[in-house]
Design a protein around this motif. Sequence first.
Motif, PDB file in Angstrom:
ATOM      1  N   ALA A  47       0.833  -1.210   0.000  1.00 54.10           N
ATOM      2  CA  ALA A  47       0.000   0.000   0.000  1.00 54.10           C
ATOM      3  C   ALA A  47       0.860   1.250   0.000  1.00 54.10           C
ATOM      4  N   ILE A  48       1.916   1.247   0.788  1.00 60.91           N
ATOM      5  CA  ILE A  48       2.832   2.397   0.820  1.00 60.91           C
ATOM      6  C   ILE A  48       3.508   2.564  -0.532  1.00 60.91           C
ATOM      7  N   SER A  49       3.883   1.443  -1.161  1.00 60.95           N
ATOM      8  CA  SER A  49       4.504   1.497  -2.484  1.00 60.95           C
ATOM      9  C   SER A  49       3.557   2.099  -3.514  1.00 60.95           C
ATOM     10  N   VAL A  50       2.282   1.676  -3.459  1.00 61.68           N
ATOM     11  CA  VAL A  50       1.279   2.218  -4.392  1.00 61.68           C
ATOM     12  C   VAL A  50       1.107   3.724  -4.180  1.00 61.68           C
ATOM     13  N   GLY A  53       3.677   5.764  -5.844  1.00 62.52           N
ATOM     14  CA  GLY A  53       3.778   5.666  -7.296  1.00 62.52           C
ATOM     15  C   GLY A  53       4.212   4.314  -7.799  1.00 62.52           C
ATOM     16  N   GLY A  54       4.384   3.346  -6.909  1.00 62.52           N
ATOM     17  CA  GLY A  54       4.784   2.009  -7.318  1.00 62.52           C
ATOM     18  C   GLY A  54       3.586   1.154  -7.685  1.00 62.52           C
ATOM     19  N   GLY A  55       3.840  -0.150  -7.886  1.00 66.66           N
ATOM     20  CA  GLY A  55       2.777  -1.068  -8.271  1.00 66.66           C
ATOM     21  C   GLY A  55       2.555  -2.129  -7.220  1.00 66.66           C
ATOM     22  N   GLY A  56       1.804  -3.140  -7.612  1.00 65.77           N
ATOM     23  CA  GLY A  56       1.528  -4.245  -6.713  1.00 65.77           C
ATOM     24  C   GLY A  56       0.062  -4.326  -6.354  1.00 65.77           C
ATOM     25  N   ASP A 234      -7.697  -4.439  -2.557  1.00 65.85           N
ATOM     26  CA  ASP A 234      -6.725  -3.741  -3.393  1.00 65.85           C
ATOM     27  C   ASP A 234      -7.355  -2.514  -4.053  1.00 65.85           C
ATOM     28  N   GLY A 235      -8.528  -2.709  -4.656  1.00 72.75           N
ATOM     29  CA  GLY A 235      -9.204  -1.589  -5.302  1.00 72.75           C
ATOM     30  C   GLY A 235      -9.640  -0.529  -4.312  1.00 72.75           C
ATOM     31  N   ALA A 236     -10.057  -0.970  -3.129  1.00 74.26           N
ATOM     32  CA  ALA A 236     -10.483  -0.017  -2.106  1.00 74.26           C
ATOM     33  C   ALA A 236      -9.332   0.880  -1.684  1.00 74.26           C
ATOM     34  N   LEU A 237      -8.178   0.283  -1.443  1.00 69.38           N
ATOM     35  CA  LEU A 237      -7.017   1.074  -1.029  1.00 69.38           C
ATOM     36  C   LEU A 237      -6.556   2.008  -2.154  1.00 69.38           C
ATOM     37  N   LYS A 238      -6.541   1.481  -3.386  1.00 72.90           N
ATOM     38  CA  LYS A 238      -6.093   2.309  -4.505  1.00 72.90           C
ATOM     39  C   LYS A 238      -7.071   3.440  -4.806  1.00 72.90           C
ATOM     40  N   SER A 239      -8.349   3.239  -4.459  1.00 71.78           N
ATOM     41  CA  SER A 239      -9.333   4.299  -4.692  1.00 71.78           C
ATOM     42  C   SER A 239      -9.075   5.516  -3.810  1.00 71.78           C
ATOM     43  N   LEU A 240      -8.375   5.309  -2.711  1.00 76.08           N
ATOM     44  CA  LEU A 240      -8.088   6.419  -1.799  1.00 76.08           C
ATOM     45  C   LEU A 240      -7.132   7.435  -2.423  1.00 76.08           C
TER      46      LEU A 240
END
Length: 272
Positions: A47-50, A53-56, A234-240
């Motif tokens: 999550a920190i990587s995302v 600007g990172g992936g995963g 994953d989608g929930a965290l990335k939506s933030l």
Amino acid sequence: MSEPTADAVDTVRSGASSLRSSSVFQTLARGGYAVNGLIHILIGGIAISVASGGGGEADQGGALAQVASYPFGEVILWVVVVALAALGLFQLVDAALVRGREKSDWAERGKEAAKGIAYLAVGASALTYAMGGSSDSGNQTQDLSASLLAAPGGVVLLMAIGVITIAVGVYFVVKGVRRTFLEDLALPSARWKRGATVLGVAGYVSKGVAIFVVGVLFIVAAVTADASEATGLDGALKSLVALPAGGVLLIAIGVGLIAYGVYCFVRARFRS
């Protein structure tokens, strides 16, 4: 269908109690808390990587895939499978040992059983990776949502799943804020209690917020009749990230999930 006799119930409880008191079984269950901690630490790191600007994939699948990439990753995954299976069974045994027929007793029984099923589900995902396969929990969540939306009454059921998921998220937040997680621990000193309190508050609140967002996305999918909105953890965290200061929020949640992971190791050592 007749209800089970008192003797049959007592026999089941006696067997469950004997199993729960087994030192081998308890050790394996403690290992389950530890590997659950490892999974949350990896999810927090992703999550920190995302956010940076990172992936995963910031969910159990992404964490397990990361473990699989390690040297001896397959061996570690089999350890994860066995430990989570033991912990899941341990929680189901706890559910069987709850006595009484009051609403509070049934609520406690259901809570312990739900925990057991959740641990077994993650263990099943680990088994897939241990056997050389892979899974995408986000796609699985979308497929489930699409199936429900296509079924009669599916919209209502999908909204109910969202509401239940939100309730679980609120439960985690409240448990963190009220610090009732300390009741799960038998800590040897005030210093350990202070450390566990910091980890538990940060961890439970962060995990609760993440689960809450997952529930919100289920409801959005139901209201819009768009299964793609239900994207899992994953989608929930990335939506933030799309929110104002969303990157900072995601980093904070990632740190909190790591704290929860470390708390799980403390629980593995000092479970009450």
